[in-house]
Design a protein around this motif. Structure first.
Motif, PDB file in Angstrom:
ATOM      1  N   PHE A  32       0.843  -1.191   0.000  1.00 55.83           N
ATOM      2  CA  PHE A  32       0.000   0.000   0.000  1.00 55.83           C
ATOM      3  C   PHE A  32       0.881   1.245   0.000  1.00 55.83           C
ATOM      4  CE2 PHE A  32      -4.025  -2.042   1.415  1.00 55.83           C
ATOM      5  CZ  PHE A  32      -3.538  -3.261   1.828  1.00 55.83           C
TER       6      PHE A  32
ATOM      7  N   TYR B 210       0.281   5.286   1.227  1.00 59.21           N
ATOM      8  CA  TYR B 210      -0.588   6.276   1.855  1.00 59.21           C
ATOM      9  C   TYR B 210       0.096   7.634   1.819  1.00 59.21           C
ATOM     10  CZ  TYR B 210      -3.809   2.809   3.815  1.00 59.21           C
ATOM     11  OH  TYR B 210      -4.751   1.818   3.979  1.00 59.21           O
TER      12      TYR B 210
ATOM     13  N   THR C 230     -12.530  -5.741  13.497  1.00 54.68           N
ATOM     14  CA  THR C 230     -11.150  -5.486  13.909  1.00 54.68           C
ATOM     15  C   THR C 230     -10.775  -4.044  13.625  1.00 54.68           C
ATOM     16  OG1 THR C 230     -10.565  -7.770  13.353  1.00 54.68           O
ATOM     17  CG2 THR C 230      -8.755  -6.230  13.677  1.00 54.68           C
TER      18      THR C 230
ATOM     19  N   PHE D  17      -7.442  -1.136  14.462  1.00 55.96           N
ATOM     20  CA  PHE D  17      -6.027  -1.080  14.800  1.00 55.96           C
ATOM     21  C   PHE D  17      -5.687   0.281  15.377  1.00 55.96           C
ATOM     22  CE2 PHE D  17      -5.061  -4.998  12.646  1.00 55.96           C
ATOM     23  CZ  PHE D  17      -6.006  -5.056  11.647  1.00 55.96           C
TER      24      PHE D  17
ATOM     25  N   TYR E  45      -2.510   2.852  16.109  1.00 49.48           N
ATOM     26  CA  TYR E  45      -1.126   3.159  15.787  1.00 49.48           C
ATOM     27  C   TYR E  45      -0.686   4.387  16.584  1.00 49.48           C
ATOM     28  CZ  TYR E  45      -1.442   0.129  11.656  1.00 49.48           C
ATOM     29  OH  TYR E  45      -1.589  -0.944  10.805  1.00 49.48           O
TER      30      TYR E  45
ATOM     31  N   LEU F 195       2.413   0.117  14.959  1.00 45.18           N
ATOM     32  CA  LEU F 195       1.218  -0.553  15.448  1.00 45.18           C
ATOM     33  C   LEU F 195       1.348  -0.818  16.941  1.00 45.18           C
ATOM     34  CD1 LEU F 195      -1.490  -1.953  14.752  1.00 45.18           C
ATOM     35  CD2 LEU F 195      -0.170  -4.063  14.427  1.00 45.18           C
TER      36      LEU F 195
ATOM     37  N   ASN G  28     -11.016  -1.885   8.670  1.00 43.90           N
ATOM     38  CA  ASN G  28     -11.532  -2.221   7.351  1.00 43.90           C
ATOM     39  C   ASN G  28     -12.731  -3.131   7.521  1.00 43.90           C
ATOM     40  OD1 ASN G  28     -10.579  -4.788   7.750  1.00 43.90           O
ATOM     41  ND2 ASN G  28      -9.035  -4.715   6.145  1.00 43.90           N
TER      42      ASN G  28
ATOM     43  N   GLY H  61     -13.057  -6.085   6.684  1.00 41.48           N
ATOM     44  CA  GLY H  61     -12.758  -7.506   6.836  1.00 41.48           C
ATOM     45  C   GLY H  61     -12.584  -8.238   5.531  1.00 41.48           C
TER      46      GLY H  61
ATOM     47  N   THR I 163     -10.586  -9.406   2.302  1.00 39.70           N
ATOM     48  CA  THR I 163      -9.176  -9.630   1.977  1.00 39.70           C
ATOM     49  C   THR I 163      -8.679  -8.612   0.961  1.00 39.70           C
ATOM     50  OG1 THR I 163      -9.435 -11.988   2.364  1.00 39.70           O
ATOM     51  CG2 THR I 163      -7.530 -11.313   1.081  1.00 39.70           C
ATOM     52  N   ASN I 164      -7.493  -8.131   1.198  1.00 38.54           N
ATOM     53  CA  ASN I 164      -6.820  -7.187   0.299  1.00 38.54           C
ATOM     54  C   ASN I 164      -7.430  -5.794   0.282  1.00 38.54           C
ATOM     55  OD1 ASN I 164      -5.141  -9.274  -0.431  1.00 38.54           O
ATOM     56  ND2 ASN I 164      -6.388  -9.844  -2.181  1.00 38.54           N
ATOM     57  N   GLU I 165      -8.381  -5.550   1.091  1.00 36.70           N
ATOM     58  CA  GLU I 165      -8.957  -4.214   1.082  1.00 36.70           C
ATOM     59  C   GLU I 165      -8.086  -3.241   1.866  1.00 36.70           C
ATOM     60  OE1 GLU I 165     -13.435  -2.636   1.431  1.00 36.70           O
ATOM     61  OE2 GLU I 165     -12.518  -3.144   3.334  1.00 36.70           O
ATOM     62  N   LYS I 166      -8.132  -2.020   1.441  1.00 38.63           N
ATOM     63  CA  LYS I 166      -7.360  -1.011   2.136  1.00 38.63           C
ATOM     64  C   LYS I 166      -7.933  -0.772   3.528  1.00 38.63           C
ATOM     65  CE  LYS I 166     -10.227   2.715   0.330  1.00 38.63           C
ATOM     66  NZ  LYS I 166     -10.333   3.815  -0.634  1.00 38.63           N
ATOM     67  N   LEU I 167      -7.063  -0.288   4.397  1.00 44.11           N
ATOM     68  CA  LEU I 167      -7.496   0.161   5.697  1.00 44.11           C
ATOM     69  C   LEU I 167      -7.988   1.600   5.593  1.00 44.11           C
ATOM     70  CD1 LEU I 167      -4.750  -1.085   8.179  1.00 44.11           C
ATOM     71  CD2 LEU I 167      -7.107  -1.856   8.051  1.00 44.11           C
ATOM     72  N   PHE I 168      -9.019   1.902   6.335  1.00 42.71           N
ATOM     73  CA  PHE I 168      -9.515   3.266   6.423  1.00 42.71           C
ATOM     74  C   PHE I 168      -9.033   3.834   7.743  1.00 42.71           C
ATOM     75  CE2 PHE I 168     -12.151   3.057   2.734  1.00 42.71           C
ATOM     76  CZ  PHE I 168     -12.524   1.736   2.637  1.00 42.71           C
ATOM     77  N   PHE I 169      -8.472   5.012   7.689  1.00 48.45           N
ATOM     78  CA  PHE I 169      -7.891   5.608   8.880  1.00 48.45           C
ATOM     79  C   PHE I 169      -8.757   6.728   9.432  1.00 48.45           C
ATOM     80  CE2 PHE I 169      -3.652   3.891   9.565  1.00 48.45           C
ATOM     81  CZ  PHE I 169      -3.440   3.173   8.393  1.00 48.45           C
ATOM     82  N   GLY I 170      -8.716   6.853  10.739  1.00 49.33           N
ATOM     83  CA  GLY I 170      -9.289   8.026  11.370  1.00 49.33           C
ATOM     84  C   GLY I 170      -8.373   9.213  11.136  1.00 49.33           C
TER      85      GLY I 170
END
Lengths: 115, 116
Positions: A35, A37, B32, B34, B36, B46, B97, B99, B101-108
């Motif tokens: 990825f 970002y 789930t 995360f 950081y 993390l 995310n 859940g 597979t392979n999807e990007k994480l979305f961040f706050g």
């Protein structure tokens, strides 16, 4: 050992030029995802592009493309026609293993676009 | 697209007090999440994986009793920095995310914590 290595702490580029941000990774897992970002000064993390280890073609998203060299374990980000708003920190990250979700990040590259 | 909301964006507190940071997934359920931590001009590290309905999984070197994580619902995870010290001052950011597979994480948007 570093999982993700970004060797360029800072980059300075003239507006409208293309820029390549380097990223190398280290993993023995055949299934992984890479990825990129963007983090502006506001702190938010903006997703740019994703490349899966089994993807046959390099990923592209608008002005962003990922130069995926699997044998060399590199995943460089290419930004075409850079804009002033591209100035930010850029992080390369990796997800290891099928179904894994957590990311390991590189140290980042600070990109500055000059007018 | 999916959105993750984090609150507060900035907090200043005295040493010894506790601070709670909330992370919400606004239009999807996140089993789930995360957490950081990012020091100035450094990368994201993390701290822990927050699992809905079960105990969080902490990374090596992260004090469980210091950084309490609660993931009580599918849309909310909280990080509580207990008995904060100046060295806890940092930028904390959560992600989630859906859940897949392979999807990007979305961040706050992150929380800047300053402990005086």
């Amino acid at each position: 050992a570093q999982k993700i290595t970004q060797t360029q702490p800072g980059m300075f580029v003239q507006e409208k030029e293309a820029v390549t941000l380097d990223c190398t990774y280290d993993t023995s897992d055949p299934s992984y995802g890479l990825f990129w970002y963007k983090q502006p000064s506001s702190g938010e993390m903006i997703f740019l592009i994703y490349q899966g280890s089994y993807d046959q073609q390099n990923a592209t998203e608008g002005r962003y493309s990922l130069n995926f060299q699997k044998a060399r374990k590199s995943a460089n980000l290419v930004i075409s026609a850079s804009q002033l708003g591209d100035s930010a920190m850029y992080f390369c990250a990796m997800r290891e293993g099928e179904g894994a979700q957590k990311l390991v990040f590189g140290q980042g590259t600070r990109l500055t676009i000059n007018p | 697209g999916a959105v993750v909301s984090q609150h507060p964006s900035r907090v200043i507190c005295k040493s010894g007090t506790s601070v709670k940071i909330e992370c919400r997934s606004l239009d999807f359920q996140a089993t789930t999440m995360f957490w950081y931590r990012q020091f100035p001009k450094q990368s994201l590290m993390l701290m822990a994986t927050s699992n809905e309905g079960s105990k969080a999984t902490y990374e090596q070197g992260v004090e469980k009793d210091k950084f309490l994580i609660n993931h009580a619902s599918l849309t909310l995870s909280t990080l509580t920095v207990t008995s904060a010290h100046p060295e806890d001052s940092s930028f904390y950011i959560c992600s989630a995310n859906r859940g897949l597979t392979n999807e990007k994480l979305f961040f706050g948007s992150g929380t800047q914590l300053s402990v005086l």
